[in-house]
Design a protein around this motif. Structure first.
Motif, PDB file in Angstrom:
ATOM      1  N   ILE A 148       0.971  -0.915  -0.002  1.00  0.00           N
ATOM      2  CA  ILE A 148       0.150   0.531   0.467  1.00  0.00           C
ATOM      3  C   ILE A 148       0.814   0.915  -0.096  1.00  0.00           C
ATOM      4  O   ILE A 148       1.928   1.026   1.075  1.00  0.00           O
ATOM      5  N   THR A 149       0.865   2.277  -0.876  1.00  0.00           N
ATOM      6  CA  THR A 149       1.597   3.281  -0.597  1.00  0.00           C
ATOM      7  C   THR A 149       0.780   4.332  -0.923  1.00  0.00           C
ATOM      8  O   THR A 149       1.368   5.423  -0.897  1.00  0.00           O
ATOM      9  N   GLY A 150      -0.366   4.253  -0.741  1.00  0.00           N
ATOM     10  CA  GLY A 150      -1.585   6.203  -0.003  1.00  0.00           C
ATOM     11  C   GLY A 150      -2.731   5.320  -0.682  1.00  0.00           C
ATOM     12  O   GLY A 150      -3.110   4.461  -0.219  1.00  0.00           O
ATOM     13  N   VAL A 151      -3.059   6.582  -0.377  1.00  0.00           N
ATOM     14  CA  VAL A 151      -5.029   6.315  -0.312  1.00  0.00           C
ATOM     15  C   VAL A 151      -5.504   7.408  -1.380  1.00  0.00           C
ATOM     16  O   VAL A 151      -4.795   8.133  -2.044  1.00  0.00           O
ATOM     17  N   THR A 152      -6.959   7.145  -2.084  1.00  0.00           N
ATOM     18  CA  THR A 152      -7.845   7.578  -2.206  1.00  0.00           C
ATOM     19  C   THR A 152      -8.507   8.266  -2.104  1.00  0.00           C
ATOM     20  O   THR A 152      -9.043   7.726  -1.346  1.00  0.00           O
ATOM     21  N   GLY A 153      -9.570   8.832  -2.208  1.00  0.00           N
ATOM     22  CA  GLY A 153     -10.649  10.144  -1.823  1.00  0.00           C
ATOM     23  C   GLY A 153     -11.540  10.832  -2.711  1.00  0.00           C
ATOM     24  O   GLY A 153     -11.285  11.227  -3.909  1.00  0.00           O
ATOM     25  N   SER A 154     -12.012  11.702  -1.735  1.00  0.00           N
ATOM     26  CA  SER A 154     -12.594  13.277  -2.513  1.00  0.00           C
ATOM     27  C   SER A 154     -13.331  14.214  -0.927  1.00  0.00           C
ATOM     28  O   SER A 154     -13.175  14.133  -0.599  1.00  0.00           O
ATOM     29  N   GLY A 155     -12.509  15.381  -1.711  1.00  0.00           N
ATOM     30  CA  GLY A 155     -12.886  16.329  -0.768  1.00  0.00           C
ATOM     31  C   GLY A 155     -14.021  17.486  -1.761  1.00  0.00           C
ATOM     32  O   GLY A 155     -14.325  17.105  -2.191  1.00  0.00           O
ATOM     33  N   PRO A 156     -13.774  18.664  -0.822  1.00  0.00           N
ATOM     34  CA  PRO A 156     -14.486  19.656  -1.121  1.00  0.00           C
ATOM     35  C   PRO A 156     -14.612  20.214  -2.787  1.00  0.00           C
ATOM     36  O   PRO A 156     -15.032  20.715  -3.218  1.00  0.00           O
ATOM     37  N   ASP A 157     -12.937  19.712  -3.081  1.00  0.00           N
ATOM     38  CA  ASP A 157     -12.230  20.578  -4.502  1.00  0.00           C
ATOM     39  C   ASP A 157     -12.483  19.610  -5.842  1.00  0.00           C
ATOM     40  O   ASP A 157     -12.299  19.488  -6.416  1.00  0.00           O
ATOM     41  N   GLY A 158     -12.986  18.101  -4.924  1.00  0.00           N
ATOM     42  CA  GLY A 158     -12.751  17.484  -5.877  1.00  0.00           C
ATOM     43  C   GLY A 158     -12.136  15.509  -5.434  1.00  0.00           C
ATOM     44  O   GLY A 158     -11.880  16.087  -3.638  1.00  0.00           O
ATOM     45  N   ASP A 159     -11.298  15.276  -6.156  1.00  0.00           N
ATOM     46  CA  ASP A 159     -10.644  13.825  -5.397  1.00  0.00           C
ATOM     47  C   ASP A 159      -9.105  13.904  -5.198  1.00  0.00           C
ATOM     48  O   ASP A 159      -8.916  15.030  -5.530  1.00  0.00           O
ATOM     49  N   VAL A 160      -9.029  13.413  -4.242  1.00  0.00           N
ATOM     50  CA  VAL A 160      -7.911  13.265  -3.740  1.00  0.00           C
ATOM     51  C   VAL A 160      -6.821  12.315  -3.435  1.00  0.00           C
ATOM     52  O   VAL A 160      -7.487  10.672  -3.598  1.00  0.00           O
TER      53      VAL A 160
END
Length: 400
Positions: A148-160
């Motif tokens: 695992i090298t990181g995470v993905t998700g969504s915030g107020p300004d779009g995808d993260v």
């Protein structure tokens, strides 16, 4: 638009464990990003107990005076009213700590203190309103099980997308990324659930902290209102009118003075916490470590969940910080954290399971005290033992 962030450590969940670990890593010069799904920390019905051992940690961080400047109440002894008779459950006055009290502080104030302190470090990012729901990995085997090298998700300004040497999951017992990492807790639903609600507080009105005898009521004085936790047998609350009538009758038997106030409570005012006692067999995957409720869901009995979660964070930061300076932690590094923290979790959950029966038992008026309570009444020195267990935990942790 996708925002890309590179950091030494990404922590999912801005609760006590996540923010404490962030602060400890930041103090050593590491870059830390915390992703919190809510816009702020202002939420009711969360743990508010700050134990003596946690206050010692705050003192070591130079934060104790600022902590005490925020609204709080101190409790040197945990007292219980059993059908009108008073006894002590735990006495903190002989602990080897700077403050020999358990302190009640709204969790949002405590989290604000940690976040504000962390923000003084240039390597800190707090991403609010950011829901993390996926993991990124190195190219792995055919099943996609790379590190695992990181995470993905969504915030107020779009995808993260956040890339990090280490992912810390401190997002709680219903963690999405824990499931994405293939980590599944074992255990079973507890024998009790908790109903949370507010009662209007009149001037000079007070109730004992814990009242029991036909179930249990915990009352936290918030100044303008009382926050009530009512312990009930698991699975007995559906929110129906009949359930509400039974709740009012049960509370009236435990605390007759509370009967008039609780008559105004509606089903919409009641928040159900389904108690679970479970833990992961393995707290880590390659590149990710779970701490706090993500690793072990606790009962609210004793209010020790925050204390354990913070101790997880302290142990993890102490063990992993030297590694993170040079390379991504390996499985053996993450395993050291689990080995350090597994025993206190197991012993605490064992004690909590044993307490469930006395906490939810229905007893007729005049019934004798349960055996554990009789022991505490008849042998007051035992309250120092329970005070040590609650106030320090089974394995206290230190920063240095």
């Amino acid at each position: 638009m996708t925002t890309h962030i590179d950091t030494d450590c990404v922590i999912v969940g801005g609760g006590p464990a996540g923010l404490m670990m962030a602060l400890l890593l930041l103090r050593q010069g590491l870059e830390v990003t915390v992703a919190e799904k809510h816009a702020d920390f202002l939420r009711d019905f969360r743990g508010d107990t700050i134990h003596p051992s946690t206050q010692d940690l705050l003192a070591d961080l130079g934060l104790l005076d600022e902590f005490l400047a925020r609204p709080h109440d101190d409790m040197p002894r945990v007292r219980l009213s059993w059908q009108g008779a008073e006894l002590t459950l735990a006495d903190f006055t002989r602990l080897p700590t700077r403050r020999k009290v358990m302190t009640f502080m709204p969790q949002w104030d405590f989290l604000d203190l940690l976040a504000d302190t962390a923000a003084q470090h240039p390597g800190f990012r707090l991403l609010r309103s950011t829901r993390i729901d996926g993991l990124t990995r190195e190219r792995g085997d055919e099943a996609g099980r790379g590190r695992i090298t990181g995470v993905t998700g969504s915030g107020p300004d779009g995808d993260v997308t956040i890339r990090a040497r280490l992912v810390i999951d401190a997002s709680g017992r219903d963690s999405e990324i824990r499931a994405a990492a293939g980590l599944t807790p074992v255990g079973s639903a507890a024998a009790m659930d908790v109903l949370w609600f507010r009662l209007t507080r009149c001037a000079d009105e007070s109730y004992p902290f814990i009242q029991a005898g036909d179930g249990m009521i915990i009352t936290i004085d918030r100044g303008g209102f009382f926050q009530i936790a009512h312990v009930i047998p698991a699975g007995t609350w559906t929110g129906s009118d009949d359930d509400l009538v039974l709740m009012r009758e049960r509370i009236a038997r435990i605390s007759p003075r509370m009967a008039d106030a609780v008559a105004a409570v509606t089903a919409d005012d009641v928040h159900l916490l389904r108690v679970r006692l479970e833990r992961l067999r393995r707290w880590y995957a390659d590149g990710m470590l779970c701490i706090g409720d993500s690793a072990h869901a606790m009962s609210p009995a004793g209010g020790v969940g925050i204390n354990l979660a913070i101790q997880d964070a302290v142990a993890a930061a102490r063990i992993l910080e030297p590694v993170l300076r040079g390379r991504p932690p390996r499985a053996k590094d993450l395993r050291r954290v689990q080995r350090r923290r597994t025993w206190p979790v197991r012993i605490t959950q064992f004690v909590q399971r044993r307490l469930q029966g006395p906490l939810i038992a229905s007893r007729a008026p005049g019934a004798s005290l349960p055996f554990p309570l009789r022991m505490l009444r008849d042998h007051p020195r035992l309250t120092y033992v329970t005070g040590r267990f609650v106030g320090l935990g089974a394995r206290p942790e230190s920063i240095g």
